[in-house]
Design a protein around this motif. Structure first.
Motif, short mmCIF file in Angstrom:
data_model
loop_
_atom_site.label_atom_id
_atom_site.label_comp_id
_atom_site.label_asym_id
_atom_site.label_seq_id
_atom_site.Cartn_x
_atom_site.Cartn_y
_atom_site.Cartn_z
N LEU A 174 0.85 -1.19 0.00
CA LEU A 174 0.00 0.00 0.00
C LEU A 174 0.89 1.24 0.00
CD1 LEU A 174 -3.06 0.90 0.30
CD2 LEU A 174 -2.55 1.17 2.73
N TYR A 175 0.54 2.17 -0.86
CA TYR A 175 1.26 3.43 -0.96
C TYR A 175 0.27 4.53 -0.64
CZ TYR A 175 4.21 7.05 -3.19
OH TYR A 175 4.99 8.16 -3.46
N LEU A 176 0.40 5.08 0.56
CA LEU A 176 -0.55 6.08 1.04
C LEU A 176 0.09 7.45 0.94
CD1 LEU A 176 -3.27 6.58 2.55
CD2 LEU A 176 -2.00 6.30 4.68
N TRP A 177 -0.53 8.31 0.15
CA TRP A 177 0.10 9.63 -0.03
C TRP A 177 -0.91 10.74 0.22
CZ3 TRP A 177 -1.04 13.29 -3.94
CH2 TRP A 177 -1.95 12.86 -4.91
N GLY A 178 -0.38 11.92 0.47
CA GLY A 178 -1.25 13.07 0.70
C GLY A 178 -0.48 14.21 1.34
N GLY A 179 -1.16 15.32 1.53
CA GLY A 179 -0.53 16.53 2.05
C GLY A 179 -0.05 16.37 3.49
N VAL A 180 0.69 17.35 3.94
CA VAL A 180 1.26 17.26 5.29
C VAL A 180 0.15 17.33 6.35
CG1 VAL A 180 3.45 18.31 4.62
CG2 VAL A 180 1.63 19.75 5.52
N GLY A 181 0.40 16.63 7.43
CA GLY A 181 -0.48 16.71 8.59
C GLY A 181 -1.84 16.06 8.42
N ARG A 182 -2.01 15.27 7.38
CA ARG A 182 -3.32 14.66 7.11
C ARG A 182 -3.57 13.43 7.98
NH1 ARG A 182 -3.00 19.37 4.82
NH2 ARG A 182 -4.74 19.78 3.44
N GLY A 183 -2.51 12.90 8.59
CA GLY A 183 -2.70 11.73 9.46
C GLY A 183 -2.12 10.46 8.89
N LYS A 184 -1.26 10.56 7.88
CA LYS A 184 -0.67 9.36 7.29
C LYS A 184 0.15 8.58 8.31
CE LYS A 184 1.51 11.75 4.22
NZ LYS A 184 1.00 13.08 4.63
N SER A 185 1.01 9.28 9.02
CA SER A 185 1.87 8.60 10.00
C SER A 185 1.03 8.05 11.14
CB SER A 185 2.92 9.56 10.55
OG SER A 185 3.74 10.04 9.51
N MET A 186 0.00 8.78 11.51
CA MET A 186 -0.87 8.31 12.59
C MET A 186 -1.53 6.99 12.18
SD MET A 186 -4.30 8.30 13.69
CE MET A 186 -5.18 9.51 12.72
N LEU A 187 -2.02 6.91 10.95
CA LEU A 187 -2.66 5.68 10.47
C LEU A 187 -1.65 4.54 10.38
CD1 LEU A 187 -4.96 7.18 7.66
CD2 LEU A 187 -5.66 6.36 9.92
N MET A 188 -0.45 4.89 9.95
CA MET A 188 0.61 3.90 9.84
C MET A 188 0.96 3.33 11.21
SD MET A 188 2.79 2.72 7.60
CE MET A 188 4.17 3.34 6.69
N ASP A 189 1.05 4.21 12.21
CA ASP A 189 1.31 3.76 13.59
C ASP A 189 0.23 2.81 14.06
OD1 ASP A 189 3.64 5.04 14.19
OD2 ASP A 189 2.68 6.84 15.01
N LEU A 190 -0.99 3.20 13.78
CA LEU A 190 -2.15 2.40 14.20
C LEU A 190 -2.05 1.00 13.59
CD1 LEU A 190 -4.98 2.43 15.54
CD2 LEU A 190 -5.90 3.29 13.39
N GLN A 196 -1.14 21.51 11.83
CA GLN A 196 -1.35 22.95 11.84
C GLN A 196 -2.48 23.29 12.80
OE1 GLN A 196 0.85 24.48 10.15
NE2 GLN A 196 0.18 26.48 10.83
N HIS A 197 -3.52 22.48 12.70
CA HIS A 197 -4.69 22.66 13.53
C HIS A 197 -4.34 22.65 15.01
CE1 HIS A 197 -9.07 22.55 13.49
NE2 HIS A 197 -8.96 21.91 14.63
#
Ligand SMILES: Nc1ncnc2c1ncn2[C@@H]1O[C@H](COP(=O)(O)OP(=O)(O)OP(=O)(O)O)[C@@H](O)[C@H]1O
Ligand SMILES: [Mg+2]
Length: 357
Positions: free
Chosen positions: A60-76, A203-204
């Motif tokens: 799986l290659y998950l991409w997107g803008g910064v701060g969208r939660g990619k790393s958070m989902l990956m950790d999960l 950012q939020h």
């Protein structure tokens, strides 16, 4: 009881740890199916081997803008996947290990040095979870295609996050034509998914928050601790270590692209632009504590501090700091105090609510 990733996610929402996000939630089933595949032991035995073609493992290659939660989902995903043979690693760090392995393998005079290096990885892991795949270095660009091919052929599942769509990897890089097969490989062997969330949560979380604390002291430390917890979800973090031109650079604490160091850790040691650049490539937020008042006596430290801030500024890294005073009052006399005005101005700009957005 085993919980699905969606259940874990919803629980965190219910606990108020994260906000519900439909785009993030939509990615969870894709991760879940990979988790299921990994947790199922490979079929053994004659019949299984004879009549069932092994299923192609799609990463799986998950991409997107910064701060969208990619790393958070990956950790999960990586945290919940119940196998021993897994590794969640920053892509940069992994490639450094590969290069070190290649170096050693070449000394043995083997024909194709990459083969034993890839084999050694495949012997150890079934899941490689790469955070932040970015390819800027030609030495990475030239081997990553064959490396991934070999790993995948050995049945290693690769899940990766990136800020770029595959077609934009190594954009404008030297010898890019030789890199294109890697993009084709990603398209063929990995599911490419964009995390389309509208919110930059980093950012939020920081917008409107105070990010410069002066004077540094117990109060500042408490406030910085609170921001650290907020940004890392309570993870204690681990030291970050990387090599630049053969030198080791160490940052005391790091978690998911948020690094935390004292002024003397980064500006009190003989580090230079290349080291700061390498750091800026690895982090989104730097927490720098206990910046002292600077003067002619600590000219070298002041100079490094200016270089560090310039580098963070260019790379749009967010800075959270505790300091003896406000930026304009940190370096009032000594060589370069005039130039320091620009640094102070940048430090002001970096405190803005939408800086780095
Ligand atoms: N749904 C959410 N609600 C609240 N906070 C969230 C949510 N998703 C992510 N975050 C937080 O927002 C911050 C950024 O998320 P994360 O690091 O996963 O983004 P990213 O997509 O990996 O960004 P980058 O591309 O910069 O690496 C983290 O502190 C994370 O815990
Ligand atoms: Mg990330």
């Amino acid at each position: 009881m085993r919980q699905t990733l969606t259940e874990i996610y919803d629980l965190r929402v219910a606990e108020g740890l994260i906000r519900p996000d439909a785009a993030q939630r939509a990615v969870l089933p894709l991760l879940e199916s990979r988790r299921a595949l990994l947790e199922t032991p490979p079929k053994k035995g004659l019949l299984g081997g004879l009549f069932r073609k092994p299923e192609p493992v799609r990463g799986l290659y998950l991409w997107g803008g910064v701060g969208r939660g990619k790393s958070m989902l990956m950790d999960l995903f990586a945290g919940a996947t119940d196998i021993g043979a897994k590794r969640r690693v920053h892509f940069h760090a992994f490639m450094q290990e590969i290069h070190a392995g290649l170096h050693a393998a070449r000394k043995t005079g083997v024909d194709d040095a990459l083969a034993p290096v890839a084999q050694a990885v495949a012997d150890q892991v079934r899941l490689l979870a790469f955070d932040e795949m970015q390819i800027t270095d030609i030495t990475d660009a030239m081997i990553v295609g064959r490396l991934f091919q070999m790993l995948m052929d050995q049945g290693v599942m690769i899940v990766t996050t990136s800020n770029r769509v595959p077609e934009d990897l190594y954009k404008n890089g030297l010898n890019r034509a030789l890199f294109l097969p890697f993009i084709a490989l990603i398209r063929a062997r990995m599911e490419v998914v964009e995390l389309e969330s509208e919110t930059d949560y980093r950012q939020h979380r920081l917008s409107g928050a105070q990010v410069w604390f002066a004077p540094a002291g117990a109060g500042a430390r408490q406030a910085v601790d609170a921001l650290w917890r907020e940004l890392t979800g309570g993870d204690p973090g681990a030291p970050l270590e990387f090599a630049v031109q053969g030198r080791k650079v160490q940052v005391p604490r790091h978690h998911n692209a948020v690094a935390r160091a004292g002024f003397w850790d980064l500006c009190g040691r003989p580090l230079g632009p290349a080291d700061y650049l390498a750091l800026a490539e690895r982090v989104r937020v730097l927490i720098l504590e206990d910046i002292p008042r600077l003067s002619a006596e600590n000219y070298n430290e002041a100079k490094r501090f200016v270089t560090l801030i310039d580098t963070l500024y260019e790379a749009k890294v967010r800075l959270i700091a505790s300091a003896a005073d406000q930026p304009e009052r940190l370096y009032l006399e000594g060589a370069g105090s005039f130039e320091f005005e620009r640094t102070a101005s940048r430090l002001r700009e970096m405190q803005g609510a939408d800086w780095g957005a």
